[in-house]
Scaffold this active site. Structure first.
Site, PDB file in Angstrom:
ATOM      1  N   ARG A  73      41.449  34.292  35.929  1.00 39.93           N
ATOM      2  CA  ARG A  73      41.811  33.501  37.097  1.00 39.93           C
ATOM      3  C   ARG A  73      41.849  34.072  38.447  1.00 39.93           C
ATOM      4  O   ARG A  73      41.257  33.342  39.414  1.00 39.93           O
ATOM      5  CB  ARG A  73      43.201  32.837  36.885  1.00 39.93           C
ATOM      6  CG  ARG A  73      43.469  31.978  35.981  1.00 39.93           C
ATOM      7  CD  ARG A  73      44.692  31.913  35.188  1.00 39.93           C
ATOM      8  NE  ARG A  73      44.751  33.045  34.050  1.00 39.93           N
ATOM      9  CZ  ARG A  73      44.069  32.664  32.913  1.00 39.93           C
ATOM     10  NH1 ARG A  73      43.700  31.585  32.455  1.00 39.93           N
ATOM     11  NH2 ARG A  73      44.203  33.590  32.106  1.00 39.93           N
ATOM     12  N   THR A  74      42.360  35.325  38.471  1.00 47.27           N
ATOM     13  CA  THR A  74      42.304  36.003  39.910  1.00 47.27           C
ATOM     14  C   THR A  74      40.891  36.104  40.460  1.00 47.27           C
ATOM     15  O   THR A  74      40.769  35.731  41.490  1.00 47.27           O
ATOM     16  CB  THR A  74      43.195  37.148  39.726  1.00 47.27           C
ATOM     17  OG1 THR A  74      44.173  37.207  39.245  1.00 47.27           O
ATOM     18  CG2 THR A  74      43.396  37.729  41.156  1.00 47.27           C
ATOM     19  N   LYS A 103      30.250  57.386  36.239  1.00 45.31           N
ATOM     20  CA  LYS A 103      29.450  58.860  36.630  1.00 45.31           C
ATOM     21  C   LYS A 103      30.463  59.753  37.274  1.00 45.31           C
ATOM     22  O   LYS A 103      30.269  60.898  37.473  1.00 45.31           O
ATOM     23  CB  LYS A 103      28.465  58.588  37.545  1.00 45.31           C
ATOM     24  CG  LYS A 103      27.361  57.683  37.095  1.00 45.31           C
ATOM     25  CD  LYS A 103      26.310  57.502  38.262  1.00 45.31           C
ATOM     26  CE  LYS A 103      25.198  56.422  37.987  1.00 45.31           C
ATOM     27  NZ  LYS A 103      24.444  55.937  39.225  1.00 45.31           N
ATOM     28  N   ARG A 124      41.085  44.882  41.533  1.00 47.13           N
ATOM     29  CA  ARG A 124      42.176  44.990  40.539  1.00 47.13           C
ATOM     30  C   ARG A 124      41.769  46.315  39.787  1.00 47.13           C
ATOM     31  O   ARG A 124      40.802  46.641  39.496  1.00 47.13           O
ATOM     32  CB  ARG A 124      42.083  43.764  39.308  1.00 47.13           C
ATOM     33  CG  ARG A 124      42.868  44.132  38.226  1.00 47.13           C
ATOM     34  CD  ARG A 124      42.974  42.722  37.313  1.00 47.13           C
ATOM     35  NE  ARG A 124      43.880  41.942  37.761  1.00 47.13           N
ATOM     36  CZ  ARG A 124      44.034  40.439  37.310  1.00 47.13           C
ATOM     37  NH1 ARG A 124      43.592  40.447  36.027  1.00 47.13           N
ATOM     38  NH2 ARG A 124      44.871  39.780  37.873  1.00 47.13           N
ATOM     39  N   HIS A 152      51.242  42.200  42.179  1.00 45.52           N
ATOM     40  CA  HIS A 152      50.152  41.140  42.242  1.00 45.52           C
ATOM     41  C   HIS A 152      50.606  40.078  43.292  1.00 45.52           C
ATOM     42  O   HIS A 152      51.013  39.083  43.075  1.00 45.52           O
ATOM     43  CB  HIS A 152      50.243  40.621  40.881  1.00 45.52           C
ATOM     44  CG  HIS A 152      49.112  39.467  40.290  1.00 45.52           C
ATOM     45  ND1 HIS A 152      48.298  39.354  41.372  1.00 45.52           N
ATOM     46  CD2 HIS A 152      48.706  39.137  39.100  1.00 45.52           C
ATOM     47  CE1 HIS A 152      47.172  38.877  40.779  1.00 45.52           C
ATOM     48  NE2 HIS A 152      47.611  38.639  39.496  1.00 45.52           N
TER      49      HIS A 152
HETATM   50  C1  NCD Z   1      48.684  38.256  35.161  1.00 46.15           C
HETATM   51  C2  NCD Z   1      47.974  39.680  35.604  1.00 46.15           C
HETATM   52  O1  NCD Z   1      46.617  40.149  35.456  1.00 46.15           O
HETATM   53  O2  NCD Z   1      48.789  40.403  35.970  1.00 46.15           O
HETATM   54  N1  NCD Z   1      47.344  37.456  35.135  1.00 46.15           N
HETATM   55  C3  NCD Z   1      46.866  36.549  36.259  1.00 46.15           C
HETATM   56  O3  NCD Z   1      46.385  37.491  37.216  1.00 46.15           O
HETATM   57  N2  NCD Z   1      47.132  35.295  36.437  1.00 46.15           N
HETATM   58  C4  NCD Z   1      49.343  38.140  34.192  1.00 46.15           C
HETATM   59  C5  NCD Z   1      49.033  38.896  32.791  1.00 46.15           C
HETATM   60  O4  NCD Z   1      47.899  39.557  32.587  1.00 46.15           O
HETATM   61  O5  NCD Z   1      49.918  38.634  31.804  1.00 46.15           O
END
Ligand code: NCD
Length: 323
Positions: A73-74, A103, A124, A152
């Protein structure tokens, strides 16, 4: 371990107050109700607008998505948001294996490089503090798409937008968060954001996965009215919002440790009998076992709409960052 991470988080918060470009590293940067209202109003406009009418605000802009951890999703909602607004994407979706990290390149050097190509970087990474590390060496905006068991922020924005959309308000709501409070970055950022509002929060987690102590202290200092619980039995009937998140398997030291707690807080139809008719059920997704699929058809289950809102909120955030 958890305490060190929390202290690091608090230090990050102090640092970002003096940050230059419009980064989105921590939700504390958005602790201004006027700013939140503006972002949410823009997100609602985008949601109501046919896609062909979206303003091409990101024309000539390139956004890099640099993901060292899995994401559906993100990453994809950011990439959709950029393209809907007329921008373009360069993407490293499995950066732990397919970037020069293999590397031995440092995160700083990877960011310095992307900084020369892109107008913003969404990152991320498994380490708490990594987004701030990136911001320290970047001159373009850095957007934190999740830093380990830390923050997040864009998830918290879309969560709050979803609550407001579904309930028409935030103040005076009773909100329960259930799952892995130690490691869920979605919980961490949402709790901080909720501390701006007059809400009652129940943080429900197995004892070993409860919010770190110094983190709890910080939320108390911020005036958040919250209680810790090990189950939802006497709480579920009074909730306006039930927000669950999976036990974060990848943060465990061993599979055996995960096995001990993986069955905690599994929401079934039976549990929902006790809930109010208008309790909304949220989850940042992915859902593993913590919400049984029989609940998906319940009108109170809004987690896929919540995920969809991520697109509009991220479009609004990009507009804010680039305006
Ligand atoms: C979350 C995350 O990656 O922290 N997911 C997301 O971004 N929608 C929640 C999760 O991974 O449980």
């Amino acid at each position: 371990m958890a305490q060190t991470k929390t202290r690091q988080r608090i230090k990050i918060r102090e640092l970002i107050k003096t940050a230059g470009p419009k980064h989105a590293i921590s939700i504390t940067q958005f602790e201004d109700k006027k700013l939140l209202d503006a972002i949410f109003a823009t997100a609602a406009e985008f949601k109501a607008m046919p896609a062909e009418r979206y303003p091409k605000l990101l024309r000539d802009k390139i956004v890099a998505t640099l993901f060292f951890e899995p994401s559906t999703r993100t990453r994809l909602s950011f990439e959709t948001a950029v393209q809907r607004l007329g921008g373009q994407i360069i993407s490293v979706e499995n950066a732990g294996e397919s970037s020069s990290k293999v590397k031995g390149e440092s995160l700083e050097d990877t960011i310095r490089t992307l900084n020369g190509y892109a107008d913003a970087i969404v990152i991320r990474h498994p380490e708490v503090g990594s987004a701030q590390t990136a911001a320290d060496v970047a001159t373009v905006p850095i957007i934190n798409g999740g830093d380990g068991a830390g923050d997040h922020p864009t998830q918290a924005l879309l969560d709050l937008f979803t609550i407001q959309e579904a309930k028409g308000k935030i103040d005076e709501l009773t909100i329960g968060l259930a799952g892995d409070a130690l490691n869920s970055r979605s919980f961490h950022s949402l709790l901080e954001l909720l501390s701006l509002y007059d809400v009652k929060v129940y943080c429900m987690a197995p004892k070993v996965l409860q919010l770190p102590k110094d983190y709890q202290a910080e939320l108390r200092k911020r005036g958040l009215n919250f209680e810790l619980r090990e189950n939802w039995n006497d709480v579920i009937g009074g909730l306006d919002v039930l927000y669950t998140n999976r036990i974060q398997q990848e943060r465990f030291a061993s599979p055996a440790e995960y096995e001990k707690v993986k069955g905690s807080f599994v929401l079934t139809k039976k549990d929902l009998v006790k809930a109010k008719k208008d309790t909304i059920i949220m989850n940042p997704l992915p859902r593993i076992n913590e919400i049984t699929i029989e609940i998906d058809d319940d009108p109170r289950a809004i987690y896929f709409e919540q995920a969809r809102n991520g697109l509009f909120v991220r479009m609004a955030l990009l507009q804010y960052i680039f305006e």
